[in-house]
Design a protein around this motif. Structure first.
Motif, PDB file in Angstrom:
ATOM      1  N   THR A  20      53.038 136.887  80.830  1.00 20.99           N
ATOM      2  CA  THR A  20      51.659 136.432  81.002  1.00 20.99           C
ATOM      3  C   THR A  20      51.602 135.603  82.275  1.00 20.99           C
ATOM      4  O   THR A  20      52.423 134.692  82.469  1.00 20.99           O
ATOM      5  CB  THR A  20      51.183 135.591  79.805  1.00 20.99           C
ATOM      6  N   ILE A  21      50.638 135.922  83.122  1.00 23.26           N
ATOM      7  CA  ILE A  21      50.477 135.235  84.414  1.00 23.26           C
ATOM      8  C   ILE A  21      49.116 134.554  84.444  1.00 23.26           C
ATOM      9  O   ILE A  21      48.088 135.188  84.158  1.00 23.26           O
ATOM     10  CB  ILE A  21      50.589 136.230  85.589  1.00 23.26           C
ATOM     11  N   TRP A  22      49.134 133.268  84.796  1.00 22.81           N
ATOM     12  CA  TRP A  22      47.900 132.527  84.994  1.00 22.81           C
ATOM     13  C   TRP A  22      47.719 132.293  86.496  1.00 22.81           C
ATOM     14  O   TRP A  22      48.546 131.626  87.132  1.00 22.81           O
ATOM     15  CB  TRP A  22      47.938 131.185  84.273  1.00 22.81           C
ATOM     16  N   ALA A  23      46.640 132.832  87.056  1.00 19.40           N
ATOM     17  CA  ALA A  23      46.396 132.699  88.497  1.00 19.40           C
ATOM     18  C   ALA A  23      44.902 132.854  88.768  1.00 19.40           C
ATOM     19  O   ALA A  23      44.085 132.927  87.829  1.00 19.40           O
ATOM     20  CB  ALA A  23      47.199 133.744  89.262  1.00 19.40           C
ATOM     21  N   ASP A  24      44.541 132.878  90.026  1.00 21.13           N
ATOM     22  CA  ASP A  24      43.143 133.125  90.403  1.00 21.13           C
ATOM     23  C   ASP A  24      43.110 134.089  91.583  1.00 21.13           C
ATOM     24  O   ASP A  24      44.159 134.588  92.010  1.00 21.13           O
ATOM     25  CB  ASP A  24      42.401 131.817  90.705  1.00 21.13           C
ATOM     26  N   LYS A  25      41.896 134.321  92.128  1.00 20.39           N
ATOM     27  CA  LYS A  25      41.751 135.327  93.179  1.00 20.39           C
ATOM     28  C   LYS A  25      42.454 134.941  94.477  1.00 20.39           C
ATOM     29  O   LYS A  25      42.595 135.772  95.373  1.00 20.39           O
ATOM     30  CB  LYS A  25      40.274 135.598  93.455  1.00 20.39           C
ATOM     31  N   ASN A  26      42.890 133.703  94.586  1.00 20.44           N
ATOM     32  CA  ASN A  26      43.595 133.261  95.780  1.00 20.44           C
ATOM     33  C   ASN A  26      45.087 133.618  95.758  1.00 20.44           C
ATOM     34  O   ASN A  26      45.810 133.309  96.710  1.00 20.44           O
ATOM     35  CB  ASN A  26      43.438 131.752  95.954  1.00 20.44           C
ATOM     36  N   LEU A  27      45.514 134.228  94.689  1.00 20.92           N
ATOM     37  CA  LEU A  27      46.925 134.647  94.602  1.00 20.92           C
ATOM     38  C   LEU A  27      47.220 135.671  95.684  1.00 20.92           C
ATOM     39  O   LEU A  27      46.635 136.763  95.709  1.00 20.92           O
ATOM     40  CB  LEU A  27      47.209 135.249  93.216  1.00 20.92           C
ATOM     41  N   GLY A  28      48.090 135.317  96.596  1.00 23.31           N
ATOM     42  CA  GLY A  28      48.415 136.213  97.696  1.00 23.31           C
ATOM     43  C   GLY A  28      49.325 137.348  97.253  1.00 23.31           C
ATOM     44  O   GLY A  28      49.970 137.287  96.198  1.00 23.31           O
ATOM     45  N   PRO A  29      49.387 138.404  98.066  1.00 23.35           N
ATOM     46  CA  PRO A  29      50.201 139.576  97.706  1.00 23.35           C
ATOM     47  C   PRO A  29      51.696 139.270  97.604  1.00 23.35           C
ATOM     48  O   PRO A  29      52.393 139.871  96.790  1.00 23.35           O
ATOM     49  CB  PRO A  29      49.912 140.571  98.835  1.00 23.35           C
ATOM     50  N   VAL A  30      52.193 138.330  98.413  1.00 26.18           N
ATOM     51  CA  VAL A  30      53.618 138.002  98.365  1.00 26.18           C
ATOM     52  C   VAL A  30      53.968 137.307  97.059  1.00 26.18           C
ATOM     53  O   VAL A  30      54.915 137.691  96.359  1.00 26.18           O
ATOM     54  CB  VAL A  30      54.028 137.122  99.566  1.00 26.18           C
ATOM     55  N   ALA A  31      53.188 136.271  96.716  1.00 21.98           N
ATOM     56  CA  ALA A  31      53.438 135.547  95.468  1.00 21.98           C
ATOM     57  C   ALA A  31      53.264 136.460  94.264  1.00 21.98           C
ATOM     58  O   ALA A  31      54.014 136.387  93.281  1.00 21.98           O
ATOM     59  CB  ALA A  31      52.510 134.342  95.372  1.00 21.98           C
ATOM     60  N   ASP A  32      52.241 137.333  94.358  1.00 22.97           N
ATOM     61  CA  ASP A  32      52.005 138.287  93.269  1.00 22.97           C
ATOM     62  C   ASP A  32      53.192 139.228  93.119  1.00 22.97           C
ATOM     63  O   ASP A  32      53.674 139.481  92.010  1.00 22.97           O
ATOM     64  CB  ASP A  32      50.729 139.080  93.562  1.00 22.97           C
ATOM     65  N   SER A  33      53.694 139.753  94.243  1.00 29.38           N
ATOM     66  CA  SER A  33      54.832 140.669  94.208  1.00 29.38           C
ATOM     67  C   SER A  33      56.087 139.968  93.696  1.00 29.38           C
ATOM     68  O   SER A  33      56.868 140.554  92.945  1.00 29.38           O
ATOM     69  CB  SER A  33      55.078 141.247  95.598  1.00 29.38           C
ATOM     70  N   ASP A  34      56.256 138.702  94.103  1.00 27.63           N
ATOM     71  CA  ASP A  34      57.438 137.954  93.661  1.00 27.63           C
ATOM     72  C   ASP A  34      57.541 137.929  92.146  1.00 27.63           C
ATOM     73  O   ASP A  34      58.594 138.212  91.579  1.00 27.63           O
ATOM     74  CB  ASP A  34      57.378 136.508  94.191  1.00 27.63           C
ATOM     75  N   ILE A  35      56.451 137.572  91.501  1.00 25.13           N
ATOM     76  CA  ILE A  35      56.516 137.350  90.060  1.00 25.13           C
ATOM     77  C   ILE A  35      56.272 138.611  89.238  1.00 25.13           C
ATOM     78  O   ILE A  35      56.901 138.833  88.201  1.00 25.13           O
ATOM     79  CB  ILE A  35      55.510 136.240  89.637  1.00 25.13           C
ATOM     80  N   SER A  36      55.364 139.476  89.692  1.00 28.36           N
ATOM     81  CA  SER A  36      55.000 140.636  88.867  1.00 28.36           C
ATOM     82  C   SER A  36      55.807 141.888  89.183  1.00 28.36           C
ATOM     83  O   SER A  36      55.707 142.883  88.453  1.00 28.36           O
ATOM     84  CB  SER A  36      53.497 140.943  89.028  1.00 28.36           C
TER      85      SER A  36
END
Length: 235
Positions: free
Chosen positions: A166-182
Motif C-alpha cells: 500500500t502506497i500513500w502519496a499524492d500527484k506530486n510523486l515523481g516518476p523516479v520515486a514512484d519507480s523506486d518503490i513500486s
C-alpha cells in the motif's frame, strides 16, 4: 787405581741418576696413556650413540599427515514458479533456459536449470542465499529512502510475504520515486519471496491511496502495471 775407583763411582752415580730419571718417565706415560684411553672410550661411546640414533632415524617410518577433506557446503534449492519466470521472460522463446542462465551468471547460484513446466530451479549455498537476501533488503532500503525523501507525507507498507503493498502519496510523486518503490523495491520483494522458501506463483497487489485524505485511488497487480496518470492521486 783411584781413577778406576772414580770411574766406577762415576759410572755408579750415572747409573743411579739414569735409573732415577728413567724411573719417573713410566709414571708420566701411564698418566698420558690413561688420558688417551679415557678419550678413546668417550669417543667410542659417542660414536655408538650416534650410530644408534642414525639407525633409529633410518628405520623409522616417515610420518605422514592426512588432511581431512573440507566439508562440502550445504546446498539449497530455490524454485521460481512458471508464472514468475514467464512474467519476466515472456518475450523470449527460451524464457526458462534464459532465466536459468541468468541465475548462474549472477554468481548467487552454483547451478540453475529449467524444468519441463517452465519453472526454474536455482541451486545455491546457505551463505550465497543469505547474501542475496541481504542484497535485496539493501536495495529495498535504498528505494525506500528515495521515496520517503520526496515528501514527509509519503509512506508505504508491505505485508509479511511481500505479496501486497500500500502506497500513500499524492500527484506530486515523481516518476523516479514512484519507480523506486513500486517497481525496483517490488522486484526485490518478489525475489525474496522465493529465496525464503515459497514455491507458488508470486505477484504483488499494489494499492494507491492519497497521503492527505487516505482516499483510495487505485489498485493493480505488479505484473499488469499501472496505466493511469499521477493526476489521479489528487492533491
Amino acid at each position: 787405581m783411584e781413577w778406576m775407583n772414580s770411574a766406577n763411582e762415576m759410572e755408579t752415580s750415572m747409573k743411579h741418576e739414569s735409573h732415577t730419571w728413567r724411573g719417573t718417565r713410566p709414571a708420566a706415560s701411564r698418566h698420558r696413556a690413561k688420558q688417551k684411553t679415557s678419550l678413546r672410550t668417550a669417543a667410542t661411546l659417542l660414536l655408538a650413540v650416534l650410530t644408534m640414533l642414525l639407525a633409529t632415524a633410518c628405520g623409522r617410518a616417515p610420518t605422514t599427515t592426512t588432511r581431512k577433506p573440507s566439508p562440502q557446503p550445504k546446498t539449497q534449492k530455490v524454485v521460481y514458479s512458471t508464472q514468475y519466470v514467464h512474467a519476466y521472460y515472456r518475450k523470449n522463446s527460451q524464457g526458462a533456459a534464459k532465466a536459468a542462465k541468468d541465475l548462474k551468471e549472477s554468481g548467487d547460484f552454483i547451478n540453475a536449470y529449467p524444468q519441463e513446466d517452465g519453472s526454474v530451479v536455482g541451486v545455491t549455498t546457505e551463505r550465497k542465499l543469505r547474501n542475496r537476501i541481504k542484497d535485496n533488503n539493501e536495495r529495498i532500503e535504498n528505494c525506500e529512502k528515495g521515496f520517503l525523501k520526496a515528501s514527509p507525507d509519503y509512506r508505504y507498507n508491505v505485508n509479511e510475504d511481500g505479496t501486497a503493498m500500500t502506497i500513500w502519496a499524492d500527484k506530486n510523486l515523481g516518476p523516479v520515486a514512484d519507480s523506486d518503490i513500486s517497481f525496483i523495491a517490488a522486484t526485490a520483494f518478489g525475489d525474496n519471496y522465493y529465496l525464503k522458501g515459497h514455491t507458488g506463483p508470486w505477484d504483488m497487489t499494489i494499492t494507491i491511496r492519497n497521503c492527505h485524505t487516505d482516499q483510495f485511488i487505485h489498485q493493480y497487480q505488479f505484473f499488469e502495471g499501472w496505466k493511469h496518470g499521477m493526476d489521479e492521486l489528487g492533491d
